[in-house]
Motif scaffolding. Structure first.
Motif, PDB file in Angstrom:
ATOM      1  N   ALA A  25       0.857  -1.272   0.014  1.00 35.69           N
ATOM      2  CA  ALA A  25      -0.005  -0.067   0.109  1.00 35.69           C
ATOM      3  C   ALA A  25       0.674   1.139  -0.112  1.00 35.69           C
ATOM      4  O   ALA A  25       0.473   2.311  -0.669  1.00 35.69           O
ATOM      5  CB  ALA A  25      -0.794  -0.063   1.070  1.00 35.69           C
ATOM      6  N   LEU A  26       1.820   1.333   0.882  1.00 38.98           N
ATOM      7  CA  LEU A  26       2.790   2.301   0.739  1.00 38.98           C
ATOM      8  C   LEU A  26       3.670   2.691  -0.493  1.00 38.98           C
ATOM      9  O   LEU A  26       3.677   3.648  -1.026  1.00 38.98           O
ATOM     10  CB  LEU A  26       3.859   2.076   2.067  1.00 38.98           C
ATOM     11  N   GLU A  27       3.890   1.565  -1.152  1.00 35.10           N
ATOM     12  CA  GLU A  27       4.593   1.653  -2.218  1.00 35.10           C
ATOM     13  C   GLU A  27       3.713   2.221  -3.405  1.00 35.10           C
ATOM     14  O   GLU A  27       4.163   2.956  -4.091  1.00 35.10           O
ATOM     15  CB  GLU A  27       5.037   0.330  -3.020  1.00 35.10           C
ATOM     16  N   ALA A  28       2.545   1.756  -3.443  1.00 35.06           N
ATOM     17  CA  ALA A  28       1.370   2.253  -4.397  1.00 35.06           C
ATOM     18  C   ALA A  28       1.127   3.850  -4.160  1.00 35.06           C
ATOM     19  O   ALA A  28       1.049   4.386  -5.002  1.00 35.06           O
ATOM     20  CB  ALA A  28       0.026   1.452  -4.359  1.00 35.06           C
ATOM     21  N   MET A  29       0.973   3.982  -2.966  1.00 30.66           N
ATOM     22  CA  MET A  29       0.789   5.408  -2.666  1.00 30.66           C
ATOM     23  C   MET A  29       2.225   6.402  -2.946  1.00 30.66           C
ATOM     24  O   MET A  29       1.933   7.419  -3.804  1.00 30.66           O
ATOM     25  CB  MET A  29       0.621   5.727  -0.931  1.00 30.66           C
ATOM     26  N   ASN A  30       3.177   5.857  -2.820  1.00 34.21           N
ATOM     27  CA  ASN A  30       4.436   6.548  -3.216  1.00 34.21           C
ATOM     28  C   ASN A  30       4.661   6.922  -4.783  1.00 34.21           C
ATOM     29  O   ASN A  30       5.341   7.707  -5.366  1.00 34.21           O
ATOM     30  CB  ASN A  30       5.703   6.102  -2.430  1.00 34.21           C
ATOM     31  N   ALA A  31       3.881   5.963  -5.501  1.00 39.69           N
ATOM     32  CA  ALA A  31       4.345   5.707  -6.793  1.00 39.69           C
ATOM     33  C   ALA A  31       2.907   6.464  -7.457  1.00 39.69           C
ATOM     34  O   ALA A  31       2.600   6.589  -8.632  1.00 39.69           O
ATOM     35  CB  ALA A  31       4.055   4.207  -7.358  1.00 39.69           C
ATOM     36  N   GLN A  33      -0.247   5.550  -7.265  1.00 43.25           N
ATOM     37  CA  GLN A  33      -1.097   4.670  -7.588  1.00 43.25           C
ATOM     38  C   GLN A  33      -2.422   4.804  -6.418  1.00 43.25           C
ATOM     39  O   GLN A  33      -2.412   3.807  -5.699  1.00 43.25           O
ATOM     40  CB  GLN A  33      -0.533   3.348  -8.007  1.00 43.25           C
ATOM     41  N   TYR A  34      -3.093   5.818  -6.592  1.00 46.72           N
ATOM     42  CA  TYR A  34      -4.102   6.103  -5.373  1.00 46.72           C
ATOM     43  C   TYR A  34      -5.203   4.839  -5.299  1.00 46.72           C
ATOM     44  O   TYR A  34      -5.560   4.849  -4.250  1.00 46.72           O
ATOM     45  CB  TYR A  34      -4.515   7.515  -5.577  1.00 46.72           C
ATOM     46  N   ASP A  35      -5.789   4.710  -6.371  1.00 44.87           N
ATOM     47  CA  ASP A  35      -6.751   3.699  -6.236  1.00 44.87           C
ATOM     48  C   ASP A  35      -6.006   2.364  -5.795  1.00 44.87           C
ATOM     49  O   ASP A  35      -7.113   1.623  -4.538  1.00 44.87           O
ATOM     50  CB  ASP A  35      -7.313   3.337  -7.646  1.00 44.87           C
ATOM     51  N   ALA A  37      -3.609   1.898  -3.759  1.00 43.92           N
ATOM     52  CA  ALA A  37      -3.307   2.153  -2.357  1.00 43.92           C
ATOM     53  C   ALA A  37      -4.454   2.377  -1.446  1.00 43.92           C
ATOM     54  O   ALA A  37      -4.651   1.762  -0.194  1.00 43.92           O
ATOM     55  CB  ALA A  37      -2.520   3.581  -2.191  1.00 43.92           C
ATOM     56  N   GLU A  38      -5.613   2.972  -2.004  1.00 40.69           N
ATOM     57  CA  GLU A  38      -6.877   2.954  -1.118  1.00 40.69           C
ATOM     58  C   GLU A  38      -7.211   1.611  -0.922  1.00 40.69           C
ATOM     59  O   GLU A  38      -7.611   1.206   0.230  1.00 40.69           O
ATOM     60  CB  GLU A  38      -7.794   3.835  -1.855  1.00 40.69           C
ATOM     61  N   ALA A  39      -7.168   0.696  -1.769  1.00 44.92           N
ATOM     62  CA  ALA A  39      -7.677  -0.776  -1.878  1.00 44.92           C
ATOM     63  C   ALA A  39      -7.112  -1.577  -0.978  1.00 44.92           C
ATOM     64  O   ALA A  39      -7.418  -2.065   0.070  1.00 44.92           O
ATOM     65  CB  ALA A  39      -7.924  -1.204  -2.952  1.00 44.92           C
ATOM     66  N   LEU A  40      -5.801  -1.492  -0.872  1.00 48.71           N
ATOM     67  CA  LEU A  40      -4.767  -1.976   0.080  1.00 48.71           C
ATOM     68  C   LEU A  40      -4.832  -1.655   1.399  1.00 48.71           C
ATOM     69  O   LEU A  40      -4.937  -2.267   2.413  1.00 48.71           O
ATOM     70  CB  LEU A  40      -3.473  -2.040  -0.507  1.00 48.71           C
ATOM     71  N   PHE A  41      -5.050  -0.251   1.735  1.00 49.98           N
ATOM     72  CA  PHE A  41      -4.875   0.201   3.154  1.00 49.98           C
ATOM     73  C   PHE A  41      -6.445  -0.210   3.652  1.00 49.98           C
ATOM     74  O   PHE A  41      -6.347  -0.389   4.885  1.00 49.98           O
ATOM     75  CB  PHE A  41      -4.674   1.828   3.167  1.00 49.98           C
ATOM     76  N   LYS A  42      -7.545  -0.162   2.927  1.00 47.47           N
ATOM     77  CA  LYS A  42      -8.614  -0.587   3.350  1.00 47.47           C
ATOM     78  C   LYS A  42      -8.591  -1.950   3.727  1.00 47.47           C
ATOM     79  O   LYS A  42      -9.280  -2.488   4.877  1.00 47.47           O
ATOM     80  CB  LYS A  42      -9.779  -0.378   2.294  1.00 47.47           C
ATOM     81  N   GLU A  43      -7.900  -2.830   3.033  1.00 44.10           N
ATOM     82  CA  GLU A  43      -7.783  -4.375   3.465  1.00 44.10           C
ATOM     83  C   GLU A  43      -6.933  -4.453   4.831  1.00 44.10           C
ATOM     84  O   GLU A  43      -7.322  -5.282   5.540  1.00 44.10           O
ATOM     85  CB  GLU A  43      -6.745  -4.956   2.369  1.00 44.10           C
ATOM     86  N   VAL A  44      -6.008  -3.448   4.907  1.00 44.38           N
ATOM     87  CA  VAL A  44      -5.360  -3.429   6.258  1.00 44.38           C
ATOM     88  C   VAL A  44      -6.020  -3.275   7.624  1.00 44.38           C
ATOM     89  O   VAL A  44      -6.394  -3.925   8.174  1.00 44.38           O
ATOM     90  CB  VAL A  44      -4.079  -2.659   6.007  1.00 44.38           C
ATOM     91  N   VAL A  45      -7.009  -2.155   7.255  1.00 43.96           N
ATOM     92  CA  VAL A  45      -7.590  -1.596   8.402  1.00 43.96           C
ATOM     93  C   VAL A  45      -8.922  -2.420   8.723  1.00 43.96           C
ATOM     94  O   VAL A  45      -9.661  -2.616   9.718  1.00 43.96           O
ATOM     95  CB  VAL A  45      -8.341  -0.339   8.228  1.00 43.96           C
TER      96      VAL A  45
END
Length: 203
Positions: A25-31, A33-35, A37-45
């Motif tokens: 998620a961090l890698e996607a955000m830094n790149a 790739q916000y959609d 990153a959003e999906a991955l962070f949602k998965e974590v929480v």
């Protein structure tokens, strides 16, 4: 005992997988790739709501996607999961101010005063919020704390200088401007203004 040990193995595997998802998620955000990153962070929480940084970063992603309400909710979730961490208070106050809610921003930060008294970034944000409301005494107190904490918030010196100018206290203004210019570079947000003001006050 064997069953307990096996359960610990599964738990470690789950935590490892969760950590890998968070890293992606961090890698996607830094790149940018916000959609993703959003999906991955949602998965974590969804898997573990107690992970405050995931909520915070999800809020940051929402801000980048110009979704203020979703960002606000994510920052509030982060604060709920880790009330003693200043970053989400600062981010949420910034969001509120940009949304035309400066009083709410100040109230949010003031309400956390007992939790975050020793954090320079929090004190700086509190000073900015007070400044936006014309509360010069409160702003002065917060910026003074921000400038002297370890590590100090250097931007606080610029705001302390502007407050001193407002009081016609030229020596104090010059002192803070000199500290600000000496500790920053031309890339700092207020460097050019500080340099020009310092030159004007020394004439």
């Amino acid at each position: 005992l064997a069953s307990r040990g096996l359960g610990d193995v599964y738990k470690r595997q789950e935590l490892k997988a969760l950590g890998e998802t968070y890293g992606k998620a961090l890698e996607a955000m830094n790149a940018g790739q916000y959609d993703e990153a959003e999906a991955l962070f949602k998965e974590v929480v969804a898997e573990n709501p107690a992970i405050a940084p995931a909520h915070h970063n999800l809020g940051y992603v929402y801000m980048l996607k110009n979704d203020g309400p979703a960002a606000e909710e994510a920052f509030r979730q982060s604060i709920g999961a880790q009330p003693g961490e200043p970053d989400s208070y600062v981010a949420l106050s910034t969001l509120m101010t940009a949304d035309g809610r400066p009083q709410e921003a100040y109230d949010l930060l003031q309400g956390a005063a007992l939790l975050l008294p020793q954090d320079g970034n929090y004190q700086f944000a509190l000073g900015v919020a007070a400044t936006n409301l014309g509360m010069d005494e409160e702003a002065l107190a917060a910026f003074q704390k921000a400038a002297t904490m370890e590590p100090p918030n250097i931007e606080a010196h610029y705001y302390l200088a502007t407050l001193a100018v407002g009081r016609n206290d030229t020596p104090t203004a010059v002192e803070h401007l000199e500290k600000y210019v000496a500790a920053t570079t031309e890339a700092a947000p207020n460097y050019a203004t500080a340099q020009a003001l310092l030159e004007a006050l020394k004439k």
